[in-house]
Design a protein around this motif. Structure first.
Motif, short mmCIF file in Angstrom:
data_model
loop_
_atom_site.label_atom_id
_atom_site.label_comp_id
_atom_site.label_asym_id
_atom_site.label_seq_id
_atom_site.Cartn_x
_atom_site.Cartn_y
_atom_site.Cartn_z
N PHE A 124 63.92 38.21 43.48
CA PHE A 124 64.80 37.89 44.60
C PHE A 124 64.03 37.28 45.77
O PHE A 124 64.40 36.22 46.30
N ILE A 125 62.93 37.91 46.19
CA ILE A 125 62.23 37.44 47.37
C ILE A 125 61.44 36.17 47.10
O ILE A 125 61.29 35.31 47.98
N CYS A 126 60.96 35.99 45.87
CA CYS A 126 60.27 34.75 45.53
C CYS A 126 61.24 33.56 45.57
O CYS A 126 60.88 32.47 46.02
N ALA A 127 62.47 33.80 45.12
CA ALA A 127 63.47 32.73 45.20
C ALA A 127 63.86 32.46 46.65
O ALA A 127 64.05 31.30 47.05
N ALA A 128 63.95 33.52 47.46
CA ALA A 128 64.34 33.35 48.87
C ALA A 128 63.26 32.63 49.66
O ALA A 128 63.56 31.87 50.59
N LEU A 129 61.99 32.86 49.33
CA LEU A 129 60.88 32.26 50.07
C LEU A 129 60.32 31.02 49.39
O LEU A 129 59.18 30.63 49.65
N LYS A 130 61.12 30.42 48.54
CA LYS A 130 60.68 29.20 47.86
C LYS A 130 60.30 28.15 48.89
O LYS A 130 60.99 27.96 49.89
N VAL A 142 66.36 42.29 52.84
CA VAL A 142 66.17 43.72 52.61
C VAL A 142 65.95 43.95 51.13
O VAL A 142 66.83 43.66 50.30
N LEU A 143 64.79 44.49 50.79
CA LEU A 143 64.45 44.77 49.39
C LEU A 143 64.91 46.20 49.08
O LEU A 143 64.18 47.16 49.28
N CYS A 144 66.14 46.32 48.61
CA CYS A 144 66.78 47.63 48.47
C CYS A 144 66.13 48.49 47.39
O CYS A 144 66.17 49.72 47.46
N ARG A 145 65.53 47.88 46.37
CA ARG A 145 64.93 48.64 45.28
C ARG A 145 63.47 48.99 45.54
O ARG A 145 62.87 49.77 44.80
N SER A 146 62.88 48.39 46.56
CA SER A 146 61.46 48.60 46.86
C SER A 146 61.25 49.84 47.69
O SER A 146 62.15 50.31 48.40
N GLU A 147 60.01 50.36 47.64
CA GLU A 147 59.69 51.59 48.36
C GLU A 147 58.39 51.41 49.14
O GLU A 147 57.48 50.70 48.71
N ARG A 148 58.34 52.08 50.27
CA ARG A 148 57.13 52.13 51.08
C ARG A 148 56.61 53.55 51.13
O ARG A 148 57.36 54.49 51.31
N SER A 149 55.31 53.69 50.95
CA SER A 149 54.67 55.00 51.09
C SER A 149 53.58 54.90 52.13
O SER A 149 52.98 53.85 52.34
N SER A 163 68.94 42.58 48.66
CA SER A 163 68.59 42.11 47.32
C SER A 163 69.62 42.51 46.28
O SER A 163 69.83 41.80 45.30
N THR A 164 70.31 43.63 46.50
CA THR A 164 71.31 44.07 45.52
C THR A 164 72.62 43.31 45.64
O THR A 164 73.48 43.40 44.77
N SER A 165 72.79 42.55 46.72
CA SER A 165 74.03 41.80 46.90
C SER A 165 73.96 40.41 46.31
O SER A 165 74.95 39.68 46.30
N VAL A 166 72.80 40.04 45.81
CA VAL A 166 72.61 38.70 45.24
C VAL A 166 72.37 38.84 43.76
O VAL A 166 71.53 39.65 43.33
#
Length: 447
Positions: free
Chosen positions: A256-262, A298-305, A369-372
């Protein structure tokens, strides 16, 4: 006479031109066709690179033909139609057919320079070595001043391939190199060529002046640069501070983000950078060229620790880390390099200053990301075609079974009909015999 296909000549022209940096306006070095020991060797070279293609042949006598590079340009084609090359007194005669029409050209003989010898020792590696060299070339730069950043460093004992452009660094390891110490070879676009990644393995070795690679039918010699200097990048990797935050990005969010930041044509200073906002949600803030509003992906599936953090980075390097297959990014702070690691690779790139961080905007466009819908990849399309083919075959099998059942039923009905007809025929036969006997008795009585 030597015979090769037009499609092979086309491949030779492409690979030779790319490896030697030959443009359409340049003459190019001579090409040598050499038959020896039941194989045909087609090769050329310049000061920095030498290339050779080998293919087995039968029934040809030992011979050598050296022709101008223009031969490859005149008779190449997409199909495997034959091209006949033979040497006459002082010329090279070339004959082939194009669209069924005979073609011929005559070239003067040419002299080839002495070709490099093969190393005494070649170590075998997996085919991923060619992929590593491709990724390394794409990490290096043509702009080199103090250090040879337009070169790749090959470390013998460590088995490492290292490349950098001064702002990003890629270290790839676990290879087998038959030498000790470190050496530098020039970046060459040929190493990105798919024709060289056909082999199941790659052999590598060195002589005093050359590094040699053998992949499938191709052999490449790259001249060693003994005078150039390369930065001590491993010191940067080994002394990197401990990570305070970590970002895990699954495949769906990475796509998703690679396509968005093409990459797009940049017309604003903010277009080349993005901000990683790791405060609760994982958000990538970007300002697109020609668009007034900021976009928050918004990367809905990603996590930050770890700690909350906002880091400003080049969109190209962030996107490249994901395209290389890394799915975890470690951050030691907002002003220290970002780092990705897996079993055999390390990718590091410098972050931008905090002063360039994109600030939160109340009117920013929020895209989750989940909406696309995820982009359709070739593998998914191929899987869909396979599924459709299987379903079609299953449907045909069911229909065939139904037809067979109907035919069996029809055959059964026909069998009963035939049996019934036979019974009727037997009854008629019996009756006819009775009528005949009755007629005979009547005739006797009348007499």
């Amino acid at each position: 006479m030597i015979q090769v296909s037009r499609s092979l000549i086309r491949e030779l022209k492409t690979v030779f031109s790319r490896g030697l940096g030959i443009t359409s306006r340049q003459t190019g070095p001579p090409v040598e066709f050499l038959v020896d020991q039941r194989q045909l060797r087609i090769r050329t070279r310049n000061q920095q690179v030498a290339l050779e293609y080998r293919t087995p042949v039968e029934g040809l006598e030992i011979q050598q033909i050296s022709a101008p590079f223009g031969l490859l340009r005149c008779c190449h084609g997409p199909k495997a139609d034959p091209v006949q090359i033979q040497r006459q007194e002082k010329a090279i005669q070339v004959e082939w057919q194009e669209a069924g029409i005979p073609q011929s050209m005559e070239y003067p003989t040419a002299e080839c320079r002495e070709f490099p010898a093969l190393p005494d020792e070649l170590d075998r590696n997996e085919s991923r070595l060619m992929e590593a060299l491709r990724d390394a070339c794409e990490t290096a730069t043509d702009d080199s001043a103090r250090y040879a950043l337009d070169h790749l460093q090959l470390r013998g004992v460590e088995g490492q391939v290292i490349s950098t452009d001064g702002r990003q660094l890629l270290v790839q390891e676990d290879f087998q190199f038959p030498w000790e110490g470190e050496l530098l070879i020039p970046v060459n676009r040929l190493l990105c060529c798919r024709e060289l990644r056909r082999g199941k393995s790659v052999e590598i070795g060195r002589t005093a002046e050359w590094v040699t690679l053998r992949s499938g039918p191709w052999t490449i010699w790259l001249r060693i640069n003994e005078k150039a200097r390369f930065p001590d990048v491993m010191e940067l990797v080994n002394q990197s501070p401990e990570a305070v935050a970590s970002l895990q990005i699954p495949d769906e969010d990475a796509e998703f983000i690679c396509a968005a930041l093409k990459p797009k044509p940049f017309h604003q200073d903010d277009a080349g950078k993005v901000t990683l906002d790791l405060n609760g949600e994982v958000t990538v803030c970007a300002r697109e060229a020609g668009q007034g509003q900021q976009r928050n992906y918004v990367l809905c599936r990603s996590e930050r620790s770890g700690e909350s953090l906002r880091a400003n980075t080049s969109r190209d390097y962030f996107r490249r880390a994901l395209q290389l297959g890394f799915r975890e990014i470690s951050l030691s702070g907002s002003d220290t390099p970002a780092c990705c690691r897996d079993e055999y690779r390390i990718y590091v790139w410098a972050l931008l200053t905090q002063a360039e961080t994109l600030q939160s905007q109340p009117d920013a466009v929020r895209i989750e990301s989940t909406s696309v819908a995820p982009p359709k990849t070739r593998s998914r399309t191929k899987q869909k075609r396979v599924t459709e083919r299987v379903q079609s075959e299953q449907k045909q099998a069911v229909e065939a079974e139904q037809v067979l059942t109907q035919m069996k039923s029809l055959c059964g009905g026909l069998t009963e009909t035939v049996s019934h007809i036979r019974d009727l025929m037997a009854q008629l036969h019996t009756q006819s015999q009775g009528w005949r006997r009755g007629l005979t008795s009547d005739q006797r009585v009348g007499t």
